[in-house]
Design a protein around this motif. Structure first.
Motif, mmCIF file in Angstrom:
data_model
loop_
_atom_site.group_PDB
_atom_site.id
_atom_site.type_symbol
_atom_site.label_atom_id
_atom_site.label_comp_id
_atom_site.label_asym_id
_atom_site.label_seq_id
_atom_site.Cartn_x
_atom_site.Cartn_y
_atom_site.Cartn_z
ATOM 1 N N ASP A 215 0.790 -1.228 0.000
ATOM 2 C CA ASP A 215 0.000 0.000 0.000
ATOM 3 C C ASP A 215 0.822 1.277 0.000
ATOM 4 O O ASP A 215 0.258 2.371 -0.131
ATOM 5 N N GLY A 216 2.142 1.169 0.192
ATOM 6 C CA GLY A 216 2.943 2.382 0.171
ATOM 7 C C GLY A 216 4.137 2.330 1.102
ATOM 8 O O GLY A 216 4.521 1.281 1.619
ATOM 9 N N LEU A 217 4.727 3.498 1.325
ATOM 10 C CA LEU A 217 5.890 3.664 2.183
ATOM 11 C C LEU A 217 5.449 4.160 3.557
ATOM 12 O O LEU A 217 4.507 4.954 3.669
ATOM 13 N N TYR A 218 6.159 3.708 4.588
ATOM 14 C CA TYR A 218 5.896 4.149 5.956
ATOM 15 C C TYR A 218 7.174 4.759 6.519
ATOM 16 O O TYR A 218 8.249 4.151 6.441
ATOM 17 N N ILE A 219 7.045 5.957 7.058
ATOM 18 C CA ILE A 219 8.215 6.719 7.507
ATOM 19 C C ILE A 219 8.034 7.116 8.965
ATOM 20 O O ILE A 219 6.969 7.593 9.371
ATOM 21 N N LEU A 220 9.078 6.906 9.736
ATOM 22 C CA LEU A 220 9.166 7.405 11.106
ATOM 23 C C LEU A 220 10.297 8.422 11.154
ATOM 24 O O LEU A 220 11.408 8.130 10.707
ATOM 25 N N LEU A 221 10.006 9.602 11.656
ATOM 26 C CA LEU A 221 11.024 10.633 11.810
ATOM 27 C C LEU A 221 11.164 11.016 13.274
ATOM 28 O O LEU A 221 10.174 11.079 14.007
ATOM 29 N N GLU A 222 12.409 11.277 13.666
ATOM 30 C CA GLU A 222 12.693 11.877 14.971
ATOM 31 C C GLU A 222 13.375 13.209 14.705
ATOM 32 O O GLU A 222 14.500 13.243 14.189
ATOM 33 N N ILE A 223 12.703 14.288 15.015
ATOM 34 C CA ILE A 223 13.212 15.624 14.755
ATOM 35 C C ILE A 223 13.395 16.369 16.068
ATOM 36 O O ILE A 223 12.431 16.546 16.831
ATOM 37 N N VAL A 224 14.610 16.783 16.346
ATOM 38 C CA VAL A 224 14.885 17.643 17.497
ATOM 39 C C VAL A 224 14.913 19.078 16.991
ATOM 40 O O VAL A 224 15.739 19.446 16.155
ATOM 41 N N ASP A 225 13.982 19.873 17.459
ATOM 42 C CA ASP A 225 13.855 21.261 17.017
ATOM 43 C C ASP A 225 13.305 22.062 18.188
ATOM 44 O O ASP A 225 12.227 21.759 18.700
ATOM 45 N N ASP A 226 14.056 23.076 18.612
ATOM 46 C CA ASP A 226 13.665 23.796 19.816
ATOM 47 C C ASP A 226 12.525 24.782 19.592
ATOM 48 O O ASP A 226 11.947 25.296 20.554
ATOM 49 N N THR A 227 12.171 25.045 18.316
ATOM 50 C CA THR A 227 11.059 25.943 18.019
ATOM 51 C C THR A 227 10.287 25.404 16.824
ATOM 52 O O THR A 227 10.851 25.224 15.744
ATOM 53 N N LEU A 228 8.995 25.135 17.023
ATOM 54 C CA LEU A 228 8.132 24.733 15.918
ATOM 55 C C LEU A 228 7.301 25.939 15.505
ATOM 56 O O LEU A 228 6.553 26.497 16.307
ATOM 57 N N LEU A 229 7.442 26.341 14.225
ATOM 58 C CA LEU A 229 6.821 27.578 13.768
ATOM 59 C C LEU A 229 5.840 27.293 12.636
ATOM 60 O O LEU A 229 6.187 26.648 11.645
ATOM 61 N N GLU A 230 4.612 27.771 12.816
ATOM 62 C CA GLU A 230 3.596 27.691 11.776
ATOM 63 C C GLU A 230 2.919 29.049 11.724
ATOM 64 O O GLU A 230 1.960 29.323 12.441
ATOM 65 N N GLN A 231 3.416 29.921 10.846
ATOM 66 C CA GLN A 231 2.987 31.313 10.854
ATOM 67 C C GLN A 231 1.984 31.656 9.756
ATOM 68 O O GLN A 231 1.354 32.707 9.800
ATOM 69 N N THR A 232 1.814 30.765 8.762
ATOM 70 C CA THR A 232 0.913 31.052 7.653
ATOM 71 C C THR A 232 -0.315 30.148 7.734
ATOM 72 O O THR A 232 -0.204 28.927 7.645
ATOM 73 N N GLU A 233 -1.486 30.740 7.928
ATOM 74 C CA GLU A 233 -2.705 29.953 8.086
ATOM 75 C C GLU A 233 -3.148 29.304 6.781
ATOM 76 O O GLU A 233 -3.599 28.160 6.769
ATOM 77 N N ASP A 234 -3.043 30.022 5.678
ATOM 78 C CA ASP A 234 -3.445 29.477 4.384
ATOM 79 C C ASP A 234 -2.406 28.457 3.937
ATOM 80 O O ASP A 234 -1.243 28.812 3.705
ATOM 81 N N PRO A 235 -2.771 27.168 3.800
ATOM 82 C CA PRO A 235 -1.780 26.150 3.462
ATOM 83 C C PRO A 235 -1.194 26.296 2.059
ATOM 84 O O PRO A 235 -0.170 25.678 1.763
ATOM 85 N N LEU A 236 -1.812 27.122 1.213
ATOM 86 C CA LEU A 236 -1.343 27.281 -0.159
ATOM 87 C C LEU A 236 -0.551 28.574 -0.362
ATOM 88 O O LEU A 236 -0.274 28.966 -1.496
#
Length: 244
Positions: free
Chosen positions: A81-102
């Protein structure tokens, strides 16, 4: 003498042509799993422990970064059915500043998954010879469509993540679509099988508190000055080899 010059000229032309079309030679074996993981950002399935971590450590955009600010790695598995990915990301700041995804989707923190179903390489800016999926923190998935506009592909990549302190675990299911995909629902994802090779890379866009992303860190070495070539050129992708 004339034939010697002709031969050397032909050899040069052939070599130059090969150098332009030569694909990244990085090959990553991917193990088979029968049961898909529960996509909840919690890697509790035992088989995740049996798979090797792969680094996401190639700085494609931006200046040097501290490992306290960013450190990333991933594991992969596959089934029909596809690929499965596990990520471990160390990031001290998660930023999501743009509401419109496009709009300005590349400037927020996100995971970018590059997929070339037939491992053919080549250009893919406004076609689906390959995909560049930007997976946002809110789960939206953006790439450029055949209409040359940003388009949501939320049914191509399904993801969940959980953050504990500075560490975020992502789990993803990536459906692999063929190059004939034209943004119509009549084209279905391919059924994966043992021995198949898929062009692939993965990257993390890191932005701590800026209007534009500060770093783009990828999983494959990209030669030359333009390290951020993968969004239009699948020749720089690595290769997955599906094993059982």
């Amino acid at each position: 003498m004339k034939w010697t010059i002709y031969f050397l000229l032909l050899l040069c032309i052939t070599s130059c042509s090969d150098s332009k079309s030569k694909k990244n030679t990085q090959i990553t074996p991917v193990s088979y799993i029968k049961e898909a993981p529960t996509l909840d950002g919690r890697p509790i399935e035992n088989y995740w422990n049996l798979l090797e971590w792969q680094p996401i450590d190639q700085n494609w955009i931006g200046g040097p970064f501290d490992h306290g600010d960013y450190n990333g790695k991933y594991k992969m598995a596959w089934n029909e059915d596809g690929l499965y990915i596990l990520l471990e990301i160390v990031d001290d700041t998660l930023l999501e500043q743009t509401e419109d995804p496009l709009k300005l989707w590349w400037n927020d923190d996100c995971v970018i998954v590059y997929v070339d179903e037939d491992n053919s390489g080549g250009q893919h800016r406004f076609n689906h010879n390959a995909f560049t999926y930007h997976v946002a923190l809110d789960g939206n998935v953006v790439d450029l469509g055949v209409n040359e506009k940003p388009t949501l592909y939320n049914d191509h990549v399904i993801s969940k993540h959980q953050t504990e302190g500075n560490t975020t675990y992502w789990e993803m299911h990536v459906k692999v679509y063929p190059s004939i995909f034209n943004d119509k629902p009549t084209v279905k994802p391919v059924v994966l099988s043992e021995g198949k090779r898929i062009g692939f890379a993965i990257a993390y866009a890191d932005n701590d508190n800026s209007k534009k992303r500060e770093n783009l860190i990828g999983s494959v070495f990209v030669p030359g000055e333009n390290k951020n070539a993968g969004w239009i050129d699948a020749n720089v992708f690595g290769t997955l080899e599906l094993l059982k």
